[in-house]
Design a protein around this motif. Structure first.
Motif, PDB file in Angstrom:
ATOM      1  N   ARG A 190       0.836  -1.202   0.000  1.00 55.89           N
ATOM      2  CA  ARG A 190       0.000   0.000   0.000  1.00 55.89           C
ATOM      3  C   ARG A 190       0.874   1.256   0.000  1.00 55.89           C
ATOM      4  N   LYS A 191       0.348   2.288  -0.662  1.00 57.60           N
ATOM      5  CA  LYS A 191       1.084   3.550  -0.726  1.00 57.60           C
ATOM      6  C   LYS A 191       0.744   4.416   0.477  1.00 57.60           C
ATOM      7  N   SER A 192       1.675   5.261   0.797  1.00 58.98           N
ATOM      8  CA  SER A 192       1.496   6.181   1.916  1.00 58.98           C
ATOM      9  C   SER A 192       0.343   7.133   1.655  1.00 58.98           C
ATOM     10  N   ALA A 193      -0.387   7.458   2.705  1.00 58.98           N
ATOM     11  CA  ALA A 193      -1.424   8.478   2.606  1.00 58.98           C
ATOM     12  C   ALA A 193      -0.802   9.859   2.707  1.00 58.98           C
ATOM     13  N   LEU A 194       0.456   9.916   3.100  1.00 58.77           N
ATOM     14  CA  LEU A 194       1.091  11.199   3.407  1.00 58.77           C
ATOM     15  C   LEU A 194       2.215  11.562   2.448  1.00 58.77           C
ATOM     16  N   LYS A 195       2.914  10.560   1.936  1.00 54.64           N
ATOM     17  CA  LYS A 195       4.054  10.825   1.063  1.00 54.64           C
ATOM     18  C   LYS A 195       3.835  10.125  -0.268  1.00 54.64           C
ATOM     19  N   LYS A 198       5.181   6.533  -2.112  1.00 53.00           N
ATOM     20  CA  LYS A 198       6.055   5.770  -1.228  1.00 53.00           C
ATOM     21  C   LYS A 198       5.261   4.634  -0.602  1.00 53.00           C
ATOM     22  N   VAL A 200       4.448   2.193   2.260  1.00 48.97           N
ATOM     23  CA  VAL A 200       4.609   2.300   3.709  1.00 48.97           C
ATOM     24  C   VAL A 200       5.394   1.128   4.281  1.00 48.97           C
ATOM     25  N   GLU A 201       5.000  -0.076   3.892  1.00 50.95           N
ATOM     26  CA  GLU A 201       5.566  -1.269   4.528  1.00 50.95           C
ATOM     27  C   GLU A 201       7.051  -1.429   4.195  1.00 50.95           C
ATOM     28  N   LEU A 203       8.943   1.282   3.923  1.00 53.49           N
ATOM     29  CA  LEU A 203       9.498   2.569   4.356  1.00 53.49           C
ATOM     30  C   LEU A 203      10.012   3.371   3.162  1.00 53.49           C
ATOM     31  N   GLY A 204       9.355   3.193   2.034  1.00 53.48           N
ATOM     32  CA  GLY A 204       9.667   4.002   0.857  1.00 53.48           C
ATOM     33  C   GLY A 204      10.683   3.381  -0.071  1.00 53.48           C
ATOM     34  N   CYS A 205      11.586   2.620   0.470  1.00 54.14           N
ATOM     35  CA  CYS A 205      12.693   2.124  -0.338  1.00 54.14           C
ATOM     36  C   CYS A 205      13.512   1.198   0.541  1.00 54.14           C
TER      37      CYS A 205
END
Lengths: 329, 329
Positions: A190-195, A198, A200-201, A203-205
């Motif tokens: 799932r993608k971040s709701a904030l960034k 990115k 989430v699981e 941590l973006g990368c």
């Protein structure tokens, strides 16, 4: 923001979004810091604290730690006593029933395929059918299979699969892969709701640099070698049989279906009681004969892998065991 | 079971349990997959879903993702408008008050030190005092400071500190470090209830191989260079002043206290409107003059670092900017 898995030069995007999904037979794949981190990400995304992970009794310790980090309880499907240490697929059905009767909530089933001690391969397809009936996500820990043997999540009915780059994909660790079917990928990745963009699981990368590039550089070789797995199994069985003749008895599945094997030997243990340097004799005497791979200090039971060794090399290794035994006779 | 951080040859145990704690001025240190993974581990151990992380408005996106992965809400301490983008320590006090008045539960305070855009250094000591009064754990994200400048968690009053191996410690990534005071280390580095001697939050073991060994191999150099940080700041200020004379204006703290700087320039933007290849002119023209480090396509605003460049090299870089501007005059 940048997305590492979308980089086109070097062709990371193609590798992550096309090559690896096809290799694993699964919809979506991401590169992780290792198999354990992949298992944790899947559990963290799909399970809630207080729920229970159903797992085979031969599971690697990292599966248990991942569940513990998520606040999950563990329900084991026990392995049979030695020498087989066998996990019966029906045991998963019973474990789930036990939980439901006790008012607990099974949230995921994890099968170690094969386990890292005995190299036992459980009938994953049968476990998958149980998970389907129970509507539970089915995760395969393929740390010792992905990259060694042909394995397609789709054919095993696995919803989630993890592999280990440094264990079985000729990569500079720590690195692993995490695959998921569309049904669960939307949660796990799932993608971040904030960034923006990115995941989430992850941590973006996750893995950059040496791990990523060595996995890509090794991949053609790794994929090719899985095509010769029949020969690996034949070699493992042959080696098991040679050691068996000396009283060094392979545990687990017999005939065996994996290069990773666990042996027990009262004879070597008895030698260790009288040999110079005691239990370190086996490691030392094997090393003198150019054979390594068994943990120093072990004699009564130890594991080893025959992977990618030729029949001649395995023959020389078996001869070394025989010579050592003879030398203490 | 084995514990990687207890390996004596190579001397990982001494490095992790003695060298790094002294370097960071903190009780306990572990090696992680990166700064983001360290922040996540600390949040996951110390905060509960539904609680709130208080964080500076200049925070790196990974801090936000780590909080999101933990199910935390975010309360920002906003930065002032440009050109300063300054975060006032008192803002943390106000943010915590806002939360308490709204019935929310602040669980941790995180300060990015410095932030990765402007290279601004907030008075961490002042934030620490607020955290002490509020009885909240105080985490410092030192991805751009640990390994570049002298930084002791004890002197800043930080309870938790993370650093980035690949960003600022001359290591083959991904790798980072996570330090914690005894008060919080017992939670963050808690041992498994199920698997002997394995730390849950690290899933038993994190970085092995190239990352670990390069961090150890680079460490003496890294520790030494932090002793010359005064010169780095002097160089950064000198370079900022040179570019300022050309109308390329440094944002953030002035005078600046870090090698990482953010610049804005209407002049370069105007050139990009008429130059061949448009906004890529700056990257191309700098590269022709042997200067790299600014992201291709940026002209109106960009960041750069002067770290470890000599005054002669910085002078040549500044001259290159001047030449480019002159060439379009």
């Amino acid at each position: 923001g940048g997305e590492m898995d979308r980089i086109k030069n070097p062709p990371i995007e193609e590798f992550v979004h096309s090559v690896l999904p096809e290799f694993l037979g699964i919809d979506q794949v991401r590169v992780t810091h290792g198999a354990r981190e992949g298992m944790y990400a899947a559990m963290n995304a799909l399970c809630r604290p207080g729920q229970t992970l159903v797992v085979d009794g031969n599971a690697h310790y990292t599966t248990i730690l991942a569940a513990e980090r998520c606040g999950l309880f563990i329900e084991y499907v026990p392995a049979s006593p030695g020498p087989d240490y066998r996990v019966d697929p029906d045991g998963f059905c019973q474990a789930i029933s036990r939980l439901r009767e006790a008012g607990e909530t099974p949230a995921m089933v994890c099968l170690t395929y094969p386990d890292g001690n005995y190299g036992n391969l459980v009938d994953a397809r049968a476990v998958s059918r149980i998970c389907d009936q129970e509507d539970l996500p089915f995760m395969l820990n393929g740390a010792y299979s992905v990259g060694r043997m042909p394995i397609k999540a789709s054919e095993m009915g696995a919803d989630i699969i993890v592999g280990s780059g440094h264990k079985s994909m000729a990569s500079s660790g720590p690195i692993g892969i995490l695959g998921a079917s569309e049904e669960y990928a939307s949660s796990i990745f799932r993608k971040s709701a904030l960034k923006k963009n990115k995941e989430v699981e992850l941590l973006g990368c996750t893995v950059r640099g040496a791990g990523m590039l060595t996995m890509m550089a090794s991949f053609a070789h790794v994929a090719e070698r899985t095509g010769h797995y029949d020969q690996e199994v034949e070699n493992a069985r042959w080696f098991s049989s040679r050691l068996g003749e000396m009283g060094i008895i392979q545990q687990g599945d017999r005939p065996h279906n994996h290069d990773l094997m666990f042996f027990k030997s009262d004879l070597l243990y008895e030698i260790s009681m009288k040999a110079k340097k005691g239990r370190y004799f086996l490691y030392r005497d094997l090393k003198q004969r150019g054979v390594c791979g068994i943990k120093a200090g072990l004699t009564r039971q130890f594991k080893l892998s025959t992977y990618l060794l030729t029949r001649d090399e395995l023959s020389a290794a078996a001869d070394a065991f025989q010579e050592i035994i003879d030398s203490y006779a």
